[in-house]
Write a protein that holds these residues in place. Structure first.
Motif, mmCIF file in Angstrom:
data_model
loop_
_atom_site.group_PDB
_atom_site.id
_atom_site.type_symbol
_atom_site.label_atom_id
_atom_site.label_comp_id
_atom_site.label_asym_id
_atom_site.label_seq_id
_atom_site.Cartn_x
_atom_site.Cartn_y
_atom_site.Cartn_z
ATOM 1 N N ARG A 96 5.667 -8.404 31.200
ATOM 2 C CA ARG A 96 4.666 -8.075 30.169
ATOM 3 C C ARG A 96 4.955 -6.699 29.559
ATOM 4 O O ARG A 96 4.818 -6.515 28.346
ATOM 5 C CB ARG A 96 3.247 -8.111 30.774
ATOM 6 C CG ARG A 96 2.757 -9.514 31.116
ATOM 7 C CD ARG A 96 1.240 -9.548 31.323
ATOM 8 N NE ARG A 96 0.791 -8.627 32.363
ATOM 9 C CZ ARG A 96 0.727 -8.927 33.674
ATOM 10 N NH1 ARG A 96 1.054 -10.135 34.098
ATOM 11 N NH2 ARG A 96 0.304 -8.027 34.544
ATOM 12 N N TRP A 100 5.762 -5.747 25.599
ATOM 13 C CA TRP A 100 5.163 -4.703 24.748
ATOM 14 C C TRP A 100 6.241 -3.868 24.071
ATOM 15 O O TRP A 100 6.058 -3.394 22.946
ATOM 16 C CB TRP A 100 4.184 -3.834 25.558
ATOM 17 C CG TRP A 100 2.840 -4.484 25.696
ATOM 18 C CD1 TRP A 100 2.215 -4.879 26.835
ATOM 19 C CD2 TRP A 100 1.949 -4.837 24.615
ATOM 20 N NE1 TRP A 100 1.002 -5.454 26.552
ATOM 21 C CE2 TRP A 100 0.811 -5.436 25.196
ATOM 22 C CE3 TRP A 100 2.005 -4.709 23.235
ATOM 23 C CZ2 TRP A 100 -0.262 -5.899 24.431
ATOM 24 C CZ3 TRP A 100 0.943 -5.168 22.470
ATOM 25 C CH2 TRP A 100 -0.168 -5.755 23.063
ATOM 26 N N GLU A 145 -5.256 -5.549 15.194
ATOM 27 C CA GLU A 145 -4.937 -6.471 16.303
ATOM 28 C C GLU A 145 -4.615 -5.690 17.578
ATOM 29 O O GLU A 145 -5.088 -6.027 18.673
ATOM 30 C CB GLU A 145 -3.757 -7.375 15.891
ATOM 31 C CG GLU A 145 -4.151 -8.372 14.801
ATOM 32 C CD GLU A 145 -2.971 -8.908 13.992
ATOM 33 O OE1 GLU A 145 -3.175 -9.892 13.259
ATOM 34 O OE2 GLU A 145 -1.858 -8.344 14.061
ATOM 35 N N LEU A 146 -3.826 -4.640 17.410
ATOM 36 C CA LEU A 146 -3.454 -3.833 18.584
ATOM 37 C C LEU A 146 -4.683 -3.123 19.146
ATOM 38 O O LEU A 146 -4.860 -3.045 20.374
ATOM 39 C CB LEU A 146 -2.380 -2.815 18.178
ATOM 40 C CG LEU A 146 -1.788 -2.002 19.328
ATOM 41 C CD1 LEU A 146 -0.958 -2.883 20.268
ATOM 42 C CD2 LEU A 146 -0.934 -0.855 18.794
ATOM 43 N N ARG A 148 -7.762 -4.079 19.038
ATOM 44 C CA ARG A 148 -8.584 -5.049 19.776
ATOM 45 C C ARG A 148 -8.004 -5.273 21.172
ATOM 46 O O ARG A 148 -8.710 -5.346 22.164
ATOM 47 C CB ARG A 148 -8.594 -6.374 19.004
ATOM 48 C CG ARG A 148 -9.977 -6.885 18.746
ATOM 49 C CD ARG A 148 -10.110 -8.146 17.951
ATOM 50 N NE ARG A 148 -8.938 -8.790 17.414
ATOM 51 C CZ ARG A 148 -8.569 -8.701 16.137
ATOM 52 N NH1 ARG A 148 -9.235 -7.950 15.294
ATOM 53 N NH2 ARG A 148 -7.510 -9.357 15.718
ATOM 54 N N CYS A 149 -6.712 -5.348 21.218
ATOM 55 C CA CYS A 149 -6.043 -5.639 22.493
ATOM 56 C C CYS A 149 -6.154 -4.457 23.467
ATOM 57 O O CYS A 149 -6.375 -4.651 24.653
ATOM 58 C CB CYS A 149 -4.577 -5.947 22.175
ATOM 59 S SG CYS A 149 -3.715 -6.523 23.578
ATOM 60 N N LEU A 150 -6.012 -3.255 22.954
ATOM 61 C CA LEU A 150 -6.082 -2.070 23.823
ATOM 62 C C LEU A 150 -7.514 -1.852 24.313
ATOM 63 O O LEU A 150 -7.721 -1.490 25.475
ATOM 64 C CB LEU A 150 -5.585 -0.826 23.069
ATOM 65 C CG LEU A 150 -5.621 0.483 23.845
ATOM 66 C CD1 LEU A 150 -4.618 0.451 25.011
ATOM 67 C CD2 LEU A 150 -5.319 1.673 22.925
ATOM 68 N N LEU A 156 -1.543 -0.161 27.619
ATOM 69 C CA LEU A 156 -1.598 -1.548 27.145
ATOM 70 C C LEU A 156 -1.747 -2.568 28.266
ATOM 71 O O LEU A 156 -2.358 -3.623 28.067
ATOM 72 C CB LEU A 156 -0.340 -1.861 26.306
ATOM 73 C CG LEU A 156 -0.364 -1.211 24.915
ATOM 74 C CD1 LEU A 156 1.023 -1.242 24.271
ATOM 75 C CD2 LEU A 156 -1.395 -1.901 24.020
ATOM 76 N N ASP A 157 -1.177 -2.283 29.425
ATOM 77 C CA ASP A 157 -1.248 -3.268 30.513
ATOM 78 C C ASP A 157 -1.167 -2.543 31.857
ATOM 79 O O ASP A 157 -0.096 -2.470 32.460
ATOM 80 C CB ASP A 157 -0.100 -4.281 30.367
ATOM 81 C CG ASP A 157 -0.250 -5.457 31.318
ATOM 82 O OD1 ASP A 157 -1.088 -5.394 32.243
ATOM 83 O OD2 ASP A 157 0.474 -6.446 31.146
#
Ligand code: GTB
Length: 216
Positions: A96, A100, A145-146, A148-150, A156-157
Motif C-alpha cells: 500500500r 501511494w 479526493e486526496l 477525503r482519503c487523508l 496516508l496509511d
C-alpha cells in the motif's frame, strides 16, 4: 558504499527545494545514509558522461558502485527497499505504501506539472488566461479526493512512509499557488512533512548549494 547523487549546480528555484534531488536527499536523510553530491550544469547534463547515467539528460541520478539509477521515484524506492524506515515490514502495508508512491507520481503530479507549465512556460500564450482555471480545477479535483482519503490522519496509511515522502514532495510544488490552502488537512500534511528533521537537513543542504551559486 557512499552513494553519489546529482543535483543542479544552479537550481532555477533559487533554493526552494523544488528540484527533484530534494526528494532523494530527503529519503537518504530519513534512513540515515550519508551521500555525496555531484553538481551539474544544464550543459553538462546533455553531455555523454551524464547521458550515460540518465538517458534523458536530467537530474537527479544515483550512483552506488556498479548501480546507476535515474528517475526520482525509482531512486527513492531503491533507498526505501535497502534501508529500514521508509516501508513497513508487513507485506500488505508495504504494497500500500508503494501504491501511494505511484499515486503521487502518476495521479497527483501530472496535473500539478500542467500548472507549472502553464504558469512558467505559457504565461504569454494567447490561451493562458482561458486555460489556467481549467488546469487549476483538474488539480482541485485530485486534491479533494486526496483530502477525503487523508481525513484527519497524520499520514496516508499508518506510519510515515516513502509514499508520504513522495506525496509531500509533489504537493510542495503547489506551495505558492494558494490551492493547498483550500484543503487545510493537506496544507497541514505538507507542513508536517516539511517539519521532519530529515526534511530540514535535506532542505538546508540544497539551500547551501543555491547560496553558494548565488555568491559565486
Ligand atoms: N521524471 C524525472 C524524475 O522524477 O526524476 C524528472 C526529472 C526532472 O524533471 N529533472 C529536472 C531536470 O533535470 C529537474 S527537477 N531538468 C533539466 C532538463 O530537463 O534539462 C524539475 C524541476 C526543475 C526546476 C524547478 N524549479 O525551478 O522550481 C522545479 C523542478
Amino acid at each position: 558504499m557512499t552513494p553519489t547523487i546529482t543535483a543542479f549546480q544552479r537550481s532555477p528555484d533559487g533554493g526552494r527545494g523544488q528540484a527533484r534531488d530534494m526528494r532523494v536527499r530527503w529519503a537518504l536523510e530519513e534512513v540515515g545514509q550519508p551521500y555525496d553530491v555531484r553538481l551539474v550544469s544544464f550543459s553538462a547534463m546533455k553531455q555523454p558522461a551524464h547521458l550515460a547515467v540518465n538517458p534523458f539528460g536530467q537530474i537527479p541520478t544515483y550512483e552506488e558502485g556498479d548501480l546507476c539509477l535515474f528517475e526520482s521515484g525509482s531512486i527513492v524506492f531503491h533507498i526505501a527497499e535497502r534501508h529500514a524506515g521508509l516501508l513497513p515490514e508487513d507485506a500488505n502495508a508495504r504494497s500500500r505504501a508503494i501504491t501511494w508512491m505511484f499515486a503521487a507520481l502518476n495521479t497527483m503530479e501530472p496535473p500539478i506539472l500542467e500548472l507549472v507549465t502553464a504558469v512558467i512556460l505559457e504565461r504569454d500564450a494567447p490561451w493562458h488566461a482561458a486555460c489556467l482555471p481549467l488546469v487549476e480545477d483538474r488539480i482541485r479535483k485530485r486534491l479533494a479526493e486526496l483530502s477525503r482519503c487523508l481525513g484527519d490522519s497524520d499520514w496516508l496509511d499508518g506510519a510515515f512512509s516513502a509514499g508520504d515522502l513522495i506525496m509531500v514532495a509533489v504537493l510542495r510544488r503547489l506551495n505558492r499557488s494558494g490551492l493547498l490552502d483550500e484543503f487545510p488537512n493537506l496544507a497541514a500534511y505538507v507542513a508536517r512533512g516539511e517539519a521532519r528533521p530529515a526534511f530540514r537537513r535535506a532542505f538546508d543542504a540544497q539551500l547551501a548549494v543555491a547560496a553558494a551559486a548565488a555568491a559565486g
